[in-house]
Design a protein around this motif. Structure first.
Motif, PDB file in Angstrom:
ATOM      1  N   VAL A 177      31.226  -7.752  -0.840  1.00  0.00           N
ATOM      2  CA  VAL A 177      30.276  -8.629  -1.133  1.00  0.00           C
ATOM      3  C   VAL A 177      28.913  -8.219  -0.919  1.00  0.00           C
ATOM      4  CG1 VAL A 177      29.422 -11.095  -1.299  1.00  0.00           C
ATOM      5  CG2 VAL A 177      32.075 -10.587  -0.973  1.00  0.00           C
ATOM      6  N   GLY A 178      27.770  -8.191  -1.884  1.00  0.00           N
ATOM      7  CA  GLY A 178      26.580  -7.861  -1.693  1.00  0.00           C
ATOM      8  C   GLY A 178      26.635  -6.639  -1.331  1.00  0.00           C
ATOM      9  N   GLN A 179      25.749  -6.350   0.141  1.00  0.00           N
ATOM     10  CA  GLN A 179      25.481  -5.049   0.595  1.00  0.00           C
ATOM     11  C   GLN A 179      26.941  -4.757   1.579  1.00  0.00           C
ATOM     12  OE1 GLN A 179      21.610  -3.774   2.396  1.00  0.00           O
ATOM     13  NE2 GLN A 179      21.214  -5.998   2.039  1.00  0.00           N
ATOM     14  N   VAL A 180      27.791  -5.638   1.619  1.00  0.00           N
ATOM     15  CA  VAL A 180      28.893  -5.278   2.386  1.00  0.00           C
ATOM     16  C   VAL A 180      30.049  -4.731   1.837  1.00  0.00           C
ATOM     17  CG1 VAL A 180      30.561  -6.151   4.113  1.00  0.00           C
ATOM     18  CG2 VAL A 180      28.455  -7.307   4.062  1.00  0.00           C
ATOM     19  N   PRO A 181      30.495  -3.228   2.032  1.00  0.00           N
ATOM     20  CA  PRO A 181      31.325  -2.614   1.296  1.00  0.00           C
ATOM     21  C   PRO A 181      32.640  -3.202   1.480  1.00  0.00           C
ATOM     22  CG  PRO A 181      30.537  -1.060   2.819  1.00  0.00           C
ATOM     23  CD  PRO A 181      29.789  -2.483   2.685  1.00  0.00           C
ATOM     24  N   ALA A 182      33.589  -3.167   0.480  1.00  0.00           N
ATOM     25  CA  ALA A 182      35.015  -3.391   0.794  1.00  0.00           C
ATOM     26  C   ALA A 182      35.478  -2.463   1.910  1.00  0.00           C
ATOM     27  CB  ALA A 182      35.880  -3.370  -0.403  1.00  0.00           C
ATOM     28  N   THR A 183      36.092  -2.893   2.838  1.00  0.00           N
ATOM     29  CA  THR A 183      36.537  -2.058   3.961  1.00  0.00           C
ATOM     30  C   THR A 183      37.794  -2.104   4.551  1.00  0.00           C
ATOM     31  OG1 THR A 183      34.157  -1.849   4.567  1.00  0.00           O
ATOM     32  CG2 THR A 183      35.643  -1.341   6.238  1.00  0.00           C
ATOM     33  N   THR A 184      38.407  -1.076   4.778  1.00  0.00           N
ATOM     34  CA  THR A 184      39.758  -1.219   5.672  1.00  0.00           C
ATOM     35  C   THR A 184      39.512  -0.630   7.158  1.00  0.00           C
ATOM     36  OG1 THR A 184      41.225  -1.185   3.864  1.00  0.00           O
ATOM     37  CG2 THR A 184      42.191  -0.472   5.772  1.00  0.00           C
ATOM     38  N   ALA A 185      39.529  -1.173   8.093  1.00  0.00           N
ATOM     39  CA  ALA A 185      39.229  -0.512   9.277  1.00  0.00           C
ATOM     40  C   ALA A 185      40.376  -0.514  10.393  1.00  0.00           C
ATOM     41  CB  ALA A 185      37.919  -1.412  10.179  1.00  0.00           C
ATOM     42  N   THR A 186      40.933   0.419  10.843  1.00  0.00           N
ATOM     43  CA  THR A 186      42.177   0.501  11.489  1.00  0.00           C
ATOM     44  C   THR A 186      41.609   1.082  12.932  1.00  0.00           C
ATOM     45  OG1 THR A 186      43.478   1.131   9.869  1.00  0.00           O
ATOM     46  CG2 THR A 186      44.292   1.412  11.796  1.00  0.00           C
ATOM     47  N   SER A 187      42.024   0.068  13.900  1.00  0.00           N
ATOM     48  CA  SER A 187      41.774   0.527  15.506  1.00  0.00           C
ATOM     49  C   SER A 187      43.133   0.786  16.255  1.00  0.00           C
ATOM     50  CB  SER A 187      40.730  -0.659  15.998  1.00  0.00           C
ATOM     51  OG  SER A 187      39.674  -0.737  15.525  1.00  0.00           O
ATOM     52  N   THR A 188      43.066   1.481  17.098  1.00  0.00           N
ATOM     53  CA  THR A 188      44.081   1.924  17.911  1.00  0.00           C
ATOM     54  C   THR A 188      43.803   1.888  19.459  1.00  0.00           C
ATOM     55  OG1 THR A 188      44.149   4.127  17.927  1.00  0.00           O
ATOM     56  CG2 THR A 188      45.420   3.130  16.218  1.00  0.00           C
ATOM     57  N   PHE A 189      44.281   1.522  20.475  1.00  0.00           N
ATOM     58  CA  PHE A 189      44.214   1.169  21.696  1.00  0.00           C
ATOM     59  C   PHE A 189      45.349   1.737  22.640  1.00  0.00           C
ATOM     60  CE2 PHE A 189      42.394  -2.248  19.249  1.00  0.00           C
ATOM     61  CZ  PHE A 189      41.157  -2.497  19.451  1.00  0.00           C
ATOM     62  N   SER A 190      44.868   2.510  23.527  1.00  0.00           N
ATOM     63  CA  SER A 190      45.772   3.251  24.595  1.00  0.00           C
ATOM     64  C   SER A 190      45.185   3.255  25.922  1.00  0.00           C
ATOM     65  CB  SER A 190      46.114   4.603  24.029  1.00  0.00           C
ATOM     66  OG  SER A 190      44.891   5.497  23.980  1.00  0.00           O
ATOM     67  N   ASP A 191      45.812   4.189  26.772  1.00  0.00           N
ATOM     68  CA  ASP A 191      45.339   4.267  28.167  1.00  0.00           C
ATOM     69  C   ASP A 191      44.891   3.316  29.107  1.00  0.00           C
ATOM     70  OD1 ASP A 191      45.977   7.218  27.664  1.00  0.00           O
ATOM     71  OD2 ASP A 191      43.981   7.706  27.170  1.00  0.00           O
ATOM     72  N   PHE A 192      45.682   2.047  28.535  1.00  0.00           N
ATOM     73  CA  PHE A 192      45.124   0.991  29.315  1.00  0.00           C
ATOM     74  C   PHE A 192      45.136   0.966  31.215  1.00  0.00           C
ATOM     75  CE2 PHE A 192      47.917   0.153  25.668  1.00  0.00           C
ATOM     76  CZ  PHE A 192      46.925  -0.520  24.738  1.00  0.00           C
ATOM     77  N   GLY A 193      44.289   0.597  31.620  1.00  0.00           N
ATOM     78  CA  GLY A 193      44.084   0.635  33.125  1.00  0.00           C
ATOM     79  C   GLY A 193      43.795   1.911  33.724  1.00  0.00           C
ATOM     80  N   LYS A 194      43.715   3.027  32.826  1.00  0.00           N
ATOM     81  CA  LYS A 194      43.569   4.373  33.627  1.00  0.00           C
ATOM     82  C   LYS A 194      42.166   4.605  34.146  1.00  0.00           C
ATOM     83  CE  LYS A 194      47.297   6.591  31.205  1.00  0.00           C
ATOM     84  NZ  LYS A 194      47.908   7.828  30.450  1.00  0.00           N
ATOM     85  N   PRO A 195      41.939   5.163  34.985  1.00  0.00           N
ATOM     86  CA  PRO A 195      40.622   5.532  35.258  1.00  0.00           C
ATOM     87  C   PRO A 195      39.575   6.119  34.369  1.00  0.00           C
ATOM     88  CG  PRO A 195      42.314   6.536  36.619  1.00  0.00           C
ATOM     89  CD  PRO A 195      42.750   5.904  35.643  1.00  0.00           C
ATOM     90  N   VAL A 196      38.270   5.442  34.190  1.00  0.00           N
ATOM     91  CA  VAL A 196      37.346   6.106  33.338  1.00  0.00           C
ATOM     92  C   VAL A 196      36.245   6.341  33.866  1.00  0.00           C
ATOM     93  CG1 VAL A 196      36.021   5.016  31.312  1.00  0.00           C
ATOM     94  CG2 VAL A 196      38.397   4.687  31.446  1.00  0.00           C
ATOM     95  N   SER A 197      35.225   7.468  33.815  1.00  0.00           N
ATOM     96  CA  SER A 197      33.796   7.673  34.253  1.00  0.00           C
ATOM     97  C   SER A 197      32.936   7.851  33.317  1.00  0.00           C
ATOM     98  CB  SER A 197      34.373   8.957  34.986  1.00  0.00           C
ATOM     99  OG  SER A 197      32.893   9.505  35.486  1.00  0.00           O
ATOM    100  N   ILE A 198      31.951   6.843  33.237  1.00  0.00           N
ATOM    101  CA  ILE A 198      31.009   6.739  32.231  1.00  0.00           C
ATOM    102  C   ILE A 198      29.711   6.495  33.111  1.00  0.00           C
ATOM    103  CG2 ILE A 198      29.927   5.441  30.477  1.00  0.00           C
ATOM    104  CD1 ILE A 198      32.938   4.057  29.921  1.00  0.00           C
ATOM    105  N   SER A 199      28.858   7.409  33.033  1.00  0.00           N
ATOM    106  CA  SER A 199      27.588   7.729  33.695  1.00  0.00           C
ATOM    107  C   SER A 199      26.581   7.806  32.865  1.00  0.00           C
ATOM    108  CB  SER A 199      27.759   8.616  35.070  1.00  0.00           C
ATOM    109  OG  SER A 199      28.039   9.885  34.188  1.00  0.00           O
ATOM    110  N   LYS A 200      25.214   7.537  33.327  1.00  0.00           N
ATOM    111  CA  LYS A 200      23.972   7.549  32.634  1.00  0.00           C
ATOM    112  C   LYS A 200      23.713   9.287  32.734  1.00  0.00           C
ATOM    113  CE  LYS A 200      22.258   3.160  34.255  1.00  0.00           C
ATOM    114  NZ  LYS A 200      21.089   2.551  35.054  1.00  0.00           N
ATOM    115  N   PRO A 201      23.216   9.804  31.511  1.00  0.00           N
ATOM    116  CA  PRO A 201      22.748  11.113  31.344  1.00  0.00           C
ATOM    117  C   PRO A 201      21.570  11.425  32.310  1.00  0.00           C
ATOM    118  CG  PRO A 201      22.704  10.179  29.081  1.00  0.00           C
ATOM    119  CD  PRO A 201      22.880   8.956  30.189  1.00  0.00           C
TER     120      PRO A 201
END
Length: 268
Positions: A227-251
């Motif tokens: 509708v309008g500027q919003v294009p018809a879209t199909t978005a598929t998301s998958t999720f995994s590695d629940f609770g596993k250690p993640v390291s995210i740091s600032k540059p």
């Protein structure tokens, strides 16, 4: 008016073409549980109520742990995007890499968000910007929402999804389908404008979801009408590695530069 490339970039970064989350959360031991308990004393819960309760718990559980996610977005002539990343709710941090293909162009982007600090790399020539360095945005001075970004601890926008569910039914042992009202969401500013342009179509958007053996949502597909500027879209998301250690740091500071005003204007 923004080009379809700019619109797709804004949509992809904001998450509106990924997972359609809503504002507010349900407590596992709060309203949902109380309602289910009351129903058991008066009548057998309906299949739709059972499906809604299970899906609510699965989304809530997903937002409480570190997770790896991948979202592929198909938007017809407007283009496609693929986003992969990690989220750590405890530290309010997320990181992701994105590839956007639109109008025979391919744009790459990398994003790191830690608290209110945003670091961004775009595979586009930008005057005065070193493509090898991260562009920094102080989210405490410039709202991340105004930049088209959602909460750093919920980059896939799944928090409170149950509040936006209009209908839901079970289609298999761990599979569900239904519709959501996208107007009942706490959207980033750039996304909210586009959703308003959809009018009533935004109030009944189809979705499908699966829940894994551990009780987390493992996949979600949302089909948004054009509708309008919003294009018809199909978005598929998958999720995994629940609770596993993640390291995210600032540059490192030597790898950072201020984001130019011209870029920030794209998300105003």
């Amino acid at each position: 008016m923004k080009s379809s490339t700019s619109v797709l970039l804004t949509l992809a970064l904001s998450g509106v073409l990924t997972v359609t989350g809503a504002c507010g959360d349900k407590n596992d031991n709060g309203d949902v549980a109380a309602t289910a308990g009351a129903a058991s004393t008066s009548a057998v819960a309906s299949p739709e109520a059972d499906a809604h309760t299970e899906l609510t718990k699965a989304f809530d559980k997903l937002t409480r742990v570190t997770v790896a996610y991948t979202t592929t977005t198909e938007s017809g002539a407007a283009g496609t995007s693929k986003l992969t990343g990690f989220s750590d709710p405890a530290t309010k941090a997320s990181s992701g890499s994105m590839t956007i293909t639109a109008q025979a162009q391919q744009i790459t982007a990398e994003v790191v968000v830690v608290g209110t600090d945003l670091y961004l790399k775009l595979g586009l020539p930008i005057p005065g910007v070193d493509p090898k360095k991260w562009m920094y945005v102080d989210g405490s001075k410039t709202s991340l929402s105004k930049l088209g970004l959602g909460n750093p601890d919920d980059p896939a926008n799944v928090k409170g999804l149950a509040d936006a569910i209009v209908t839901v039914e079970r289609t298999g042992t761990s599979a569900f389908k239904g519709t959501i009202d996208m107007t009942k969401r706490n959207l980033p500013a750039a996304s909210a404008v586009l959703i308003r342009q959809m009018g009533d179509a935004a109030k009944s958007v189809p979705f499908e979801a699966t829940v894994g053996a551990e009780g987390y949502v493992t996949s979600l597909t949302v089909k948004t009408p054009g509708v309008g500027q919003v294009p018809a879209t199909t978005a598929t998301s998958t999720f995994s590695d629940f609770g596993k250690p993640v390291s995210i740091s600032k540059p490192a500071s030597t790898e950072v530069q201020p984001a130019p005003a011209a870029l920030l204007a794209q998300f105003a």
